[in-house]
Design a protein around this motif. Structure first.
Motif, PDB file in Angstrom:
ATOM      1  N   TYR A   1      -6.839   2.947  -2.018  1.00 62.52           N
ATOM      2  CA  TYR A   1      -5.740   2.070  -2.384  1.00 62.52           C
ATOM      3  C   TYR A   1      -6.010   1.387  -3.724  1.00 62.52           C
ATOM      4  O   TYR A   1      -6.968   0.627  -3.865  1.00 62.52           O
TER       5      TYR A   1
ATOM      6  N   PRO B   1      -0.504   3.730   5.386  1.00 65.66           N
ATOM      7  CA  PRO B   1      -1.401   2.656   4.967  1.00 65.66           C
ATOM      8  C   PRO B   1      -2.217   2.199   6.178  1.00 65.66           C
ATOM      9  O   PRO B   1      -1.681   2.084   7.285  1.00 65.66           O
TER      10      PRO B   1
ATOM     11  N   MET C   1       0.829  -1.208   0.000  1.00 64.45           N
ATOM     12  CA  MET C   1       0.000   0.000   0.000  1.00 64.45           C
ATOM     13  C   MET C   1       0.862   1.255   0.000  1.00 64.45           C
ATOM     14  O   MET C   1       0.597   2.220  -0.721  1.00 64.45           O
TER      15      MET C   1
END
Length: 207
Positions: free
Chosen positions: A170, A111, A99
């Protein structure tokens, strides 16, 4: 070199075949509760549609967690079977790393995965991807207090995280992930295990 990337740490199947800094094939799809039955057939179909088999892969990169307990096991099992049976080099990365490296935010990168019960899986990285806070299982309140000390940060998540406005969805940049981690040290397939960062509910109930 031809790489197979597998990430089933959420309800999404993120997988791709990468060769010579190019993506040959890629799947980014939310299968929800059907991920366990869809993951392997979709990966096999990805090979078939490109006239390839797992034997044509030079290295496997698998996401080992944290995330969904069931999802993580699915991806790791597929990757380990390919690696062990076909003697393909394999390495693992964390979902937090995937991420982080996918984001182009020019701020601190955070993240974040919802771990339920007001906990999250998270880590903090600076804009140059240096680790500020190692990936961990932490109370949302505690990480929120830590983030208040930073001047500018971006949360990277597909989950509904309350209390934050600056959330970047994401969308894994699989090519960038593979290029960043392709030279990570190979691991014995049997030594690759889920990285939950916390006990399962069954394990916690025994404490």
């Amino acid at each position: 070199m031809r790489y197979l990337y597998i990430d089933t740490s959420s309800s999404y199947l993120y997988t791709a075949i990468v060769e010579d800094n190019s993506i040959i094939a890629e799947i980014k799809k939310d299968y929800g509760q059907k991920l366990s039955e869809k993951a392997l057939p979709e990966i096999v179909s990805m090979f078939d549609e490109n006239s390839l088999t797992a034997k044509d892969i030079d290295k496997i990169i698998v996401v080992s967690g944290p995330g969904s307990f069931t999802g993580i096991r699915i991806g790791i099992t597929i990757a380990k079977v390919y690696a062990w049976s076909l003697k393909i080099p394999i390495t693992s990365i964390s979902s937090i790393e995937a991420m982080m490296i996918s984001s182009d935010a020019d701020t601190y990168k955070v993240p974040m995965l919802d771990a339920r019960r007001k906990y999250v899986y998270t880590g903090i990285y600076d804009k140059n991807n240096n680790v500020i806070h190692e990936p961990s299982y932490i109370k949302l309140e505690d990480i929120n207090n830590e983030l208040k000390e930073l001047d500018n940060y971006t949360i990277i998540s597909n989950d509904k995280i309350t209390g934050f406005d600056n959330i970047e969805k994401y969308d894994p940049n699989i090519l960038k992930i593979v290029e960043t981690y392709k030279d990570r040290k190979n691991i014995n397939p049997h030594a690759i295990n889920p990285e939950y960062l916390k006990l399962t509910e069954a394990e916690e109930s025994k404490l």
